[in-house]
Design a protein around this motif. Structure first.
Motif, PDB file in Angstrom:
ATOM      1  N   ASP A 223      31.234  40.355  38.083  1.00 15.53           N
ATOM      2  CA  ASP A 223      30.479  41.454  38.719  1.00 15.53           C
ATOM      3  C   ASP A 223      30.564  41.400  40.244  1.00 15.53           C
ATOM      4  OD1 ASP A 223      28.204  43.380  37.209  1.00 15.53           O
ATOM      5  OD2 ASP A 223      28.080  43.311  39.405  1.00 15.53           O
ATOM      6  N   ASN A 249      35.462  41.906  43.116  1.00 13.31           N
ATOM      7  CA  ASN A 249      35.704  43.338  42.960  1.00 13.31           C
ATOM      8  C   ASN A 249      36.923  43.500  42.047  1.00 13.31           C
ATOM      9  OD1 ASN A 249      36.470  46.025  43.204  1.00 13.31           O
ATOM     10  ND2 ASN A 249      35.756  46.141  45.327  1.00 13.31           N
ATOM     11  N   ASN A 266      32.060  48.277  30.026  1.00 12.32           N
ATOM     12  CA  ASN A 266      31.206  49.315  29.457  1.00 12.32           C
ATOM     13  C   ASN A 266      30.471  50.086  30.550  1.00 12.32           C
ATOM     14  OD1 ASN A 266      30.048  50.436  26.917  1.00 12.32           O
ATOM     15  ND2 ASN A 266      28.156  49.880  27.967  1.00 12.32           N
TER      16      ASN A 266
HETATM   17  C1  LIG Z   1      26.575  51.217  35.601  1.00 11.96           C
HETATM   18  S1  LIG Z   1      26.572  49.490  35.544  1.00 11.96           S
HETATM   19  C2  LIG Z   1      26.984  49.175  33.854  1.00 11.96           C
HETATM   20  C3  LIG Z   1      26.379  47.932  33.384  1.00 11.96           C
HETATM   21  C4  LIG Z   1      26.580  47.533  31.929  1.00 11.96           C
HETATM   22  N1  LIG Z   1      27.959  47.320  31.604  1.00 11.96           N
HETATM   23  C5  LIG Z   1      25.927  48.491  30.992  1.00 11.96           C
HETATM   24  O1  LIG Z   1      26.629  49.054  30.173  1.00 11.96           O
HETATM   25  O2  LIG Z   1      24.714  48.708  31.082  1.00 11.96           O
HETATM   26  C6  LIG Z   1      28.016  49.036  36.447  1.00 11.96           C
HETATM   27  C7  LIG Z   1      28.191  47.565  36.648  1.00 11.96           C
HETATM   28  O3  LIG Z   1      29.492  47.347  37.209  1.00 11.96           O
HETATM   29  C8  LIG Z   1      29.389  46.542  38.373  1.00 11.96           C
HETATM   30  N2  LIG Z   1      30.490  46.938  39.280  1.00 11.96           N
HETATM   31  C9  LIG Z   1      30.593  48.108  39.956  1.00 11.96           C
HETATM   32  N3  LIG Z   1      31.735  48.125  40.659  1.00 11.96           N
HETATM   33  C10 LIG Z   1      32.365  46.968  40.413  1.00 11.96           C
HETATM   34  C11 LIG Z   1      33.592  46.406  40.869  1.00 11.96           C
HETATM   35  N4  LIG Z   1      34.382  47.065  41.717  1.00 11.96           N
HETATM   36  N5  LIG Z   1      33.946  45.183  40.427  1.00 11.96           N
HETATM   37  C12 LIG Z   1      33.128  44.501  39.572  1.00 11.96           C
HETATM   38  N6  LIG Z   1      31.954  44.982  39.114  1.00 11.96           N
HETATM   39  C13 LIG Z   1      31.579  46.209  39.528  1.00 11.96           C
HETATM   40  C14 LIG Z   1      27.999  46.818  38.896  1.00 11.96           C
HETATM   41  O4  LIG Z   1      27.534  45.793  39.743  1.00 11.96           O
HETATM   42  C15 LIG Z   1      27.213  46.934  37.592  1.00 11.96           C
HETATM   43  O5  LIG Z   1      26.858  45.674  37.126  1.00 11.96           O
END
Ligand SMILES: C[S@@+](CC[C@H](N)C(=O)[O-])C[C@H]1O[C@@H](n2cnc3c(N)ncnc32)[C@H](O)[C@@H]1O
Length: 469
Positions: A223, A249, A266
């Motif tokens: 994350d 990232n 997801n």
């Molecule tokens: C909308 S949430 C979805 C969370 C979870 N998978 C769910 O279904 O409830 C998006 C997640 O992706 C992470 N995220 C967003 N951009 C990202 C990136 N570029 N690299 C890694 N993680 C990322 C955010 O920190 C967050 O935890």
């Protein structure tokens, strides 16, 4: 169709539609009304007994003539009441003229204008805004998913009748097993894990129902957000022996020689960056940016946007970078599953939340990328793939938000967890109070107005065989 002030000369056969974000609490004098508009709230407002009866009638859609026939009210008084609703909170009441063609033309014009505005917002996106937001501005993990944005996995985090009394994570886990995507000694990476509920549900399910798979398992939670990663660690603490946490990232992270059997993402890729490209540069064989090179290399089918004499397009640049990265870090027989809100062939559009923007996903382009990476794929709606019951009725998000953010705090009651309540489960949570609340709306899961898994796509990618799972 109009959204503005209610004009006095509305025809008698005009249909009134009350905003679903309005609810009211009945008492012996009438009711108290609440209206949550994203980012603000109309003040709490009293309604007389007669007004409450009229509202009740409006909540199912009623014409002016029907209301005048049914209630002992002067036309001018009814018009004043309707105007007062609009003054109370903008967009409280819409009316739809029976003259279909004019109303439809107006409606279509509004939709087209909104679509152009959302595409323009996607074109104005900055490359590093997602990074900035998740690293520095997301400071309240729980509030982010309860009050600002939400995910299907979040609102179905408790066992639900639409999933045969399983949570979304549990049903997802069962689907991974039955479709052969999760086997023993599996090394899993979840990309973008929110509060960690999805990971926890999968780990709990494996431990309880598939202990052979659980035994040899390793689960990496990857994350970008430090705040969310802290919540993930806490929520998954029971599985400490199985879990690993990596910050980074996904658009740029270098996994070096790490390999996984299964990558899950997801409801994440709408967060990732979008890029505007010049189709003219690509057509003339002189791409100028990494995004244009990608579009050229994968021969992406782009939706052209004319700007002056230029032809531009928006692509889900970050989602494509993620697919490339997943391709590098998957084992030879690995699988990946990616879900998100989007469509097969439409330009990415901005979806605005109070503290950040997200972008709808052009899944057709992701399929093109997968194809050219030699990854076999299968796609369907999340609702169909995971097996949601489309007949099930759940609370409309607008009703739930007004209930949680306005009505319950007004009563000094603790707010409810944000879940996909059915009429039965909401009654369990609210008890007798529910019978006094007007305009709580429930929608079938396949209703386009609902926050529905049938509006999300699920792309399943496989390096293992000629077919996606
Ligand atoms: C909308 S949430 C979805 C969370 C979870 N998978 C769910 O279904 O409830 C998006 C997640 O992706 C992470 N995220 C967003 N951009 C990202 C990136 N570029 N690299 C890694 N993680 C990322 C955010 O920190 C967050 O935890």
């Amino acid at each position: 169709m109009t959204n503005g002030t209610i004009p006095a000369g509305i025809p008698d056969d005009a249909l009134f539609i009350l905003n679903p974000a309005i609810i009211w609490l009945c008492d012996e004098f009438g009711s108290v009304g609440f209206y949550r508009i994203p980012g603000q709230s109309a003040p709490v407002r009293r309604f007389t007994m007669l007004e409450t009866d009229i509202l009740e009638h409006l909540s199912t859609g009623a014409t002016k003539a029907e209301i005048l026939n049914r209630f002992d009210v002067e036309p001018s008084a009814l018009t004043r009441f309707m105007e007062s609703l609009d003054i109370w909170g903008e967009g409280a009441l819409r009316w739809q003229n029976k003259q279909e063609s004019q109303a439809l033309a107006d409606h279509n014009r509004l939709i087209a204008a909104a679509r152009l505005r959302d595409i323009a917002m996607a074109m104005a996106a900055k490359a590093d805004e997602n990074d900035q937001f998740h690293k520095a501005q997301l400071t309240d993990a729980q509030r982010q998913f309860d009050q600002i944005e939400t995910t299907i996995s979040h609102i179905f985090r408790e066992p639900h009748v639409a999933l045969d009394d399983r949570s979304y994570g549990q049903a997802f886990c069962d689907w991974l097993i039955t479709s052969g995507q999760m086997k023993s000694s599996c090394k899993i990476i979840e990309i973008g894990c929110g509060l960690g509920y999805f990971a926890k549900a999968i780990l709990d399910r494996l431990e309880a129902v598939y202990p052979d798979i659980y035994d040899g398992l390793s689960y990496t939670l990857f994350d970008l957000s430090p705040e969310l990663q802290a919540a993930q660690k806490s929520n998954c603490s029971r599985h400490a022996g199985k879990t690993h946490f990596v910050s980074g990232n996904i658009e740029t992270h270098d996994f070096e020689d790490q390999r996984f059997d299964l990558a899950l993402s997801n409801e994440v890729i709408a967060d990732l960056s979008v890029a505007t490209i010049s189709l003219d540069n690509i057509q003339s064989g002189s791409p100028q940016s990494e995004a244009e090179i990608i579009a050229q290399d994968y021969q992406l089918d782009c939706v052209p946007i004319a700007q002056g004499n230029q032809r531009l397009a928006v692509i889900n640049f970050g989602a494509i970078k993620m697919l490339q990265n997943v391709d590098k870090c998957l084992n030879e027989n690995g699988y990946a599953v990616v879900t998100e809100y989007g469509s097969l062939d439409q330009s990415p559009k901005a979806v605005r939340f109070s503290n950040h923007d997200e972008y709808t996903v052009h899944f057709g382009q992701l399929e093109q990328v997968a194809q050219q990476l030699g990854i076999y794929h299968n796609r369907g709606t999340m609702g169909d793939m995971i097996g949601f019951n489309s007949n099930c009725e759940t609370i409309r998000m607008e009703s739930l938000r007004t209930l949680c953010d306005c009505l319950l705090p007004y009563l000094g009651r603790q707010s409810l967890p944000v879940l996909a309540y059915t009429p039965v489960s909401l009654k369990d949570a609210l008890g007798e109070l529910m019978d006094r609340i007007g305009n709580l709306q429930f929608l079938r899961l396949d209703d386009p107005a609902s926050f529905s898994p049938f509006r999300f796509e699920l792309l399943s990618l496989s390096r293992a065989s000629q077919k996606g799972a």
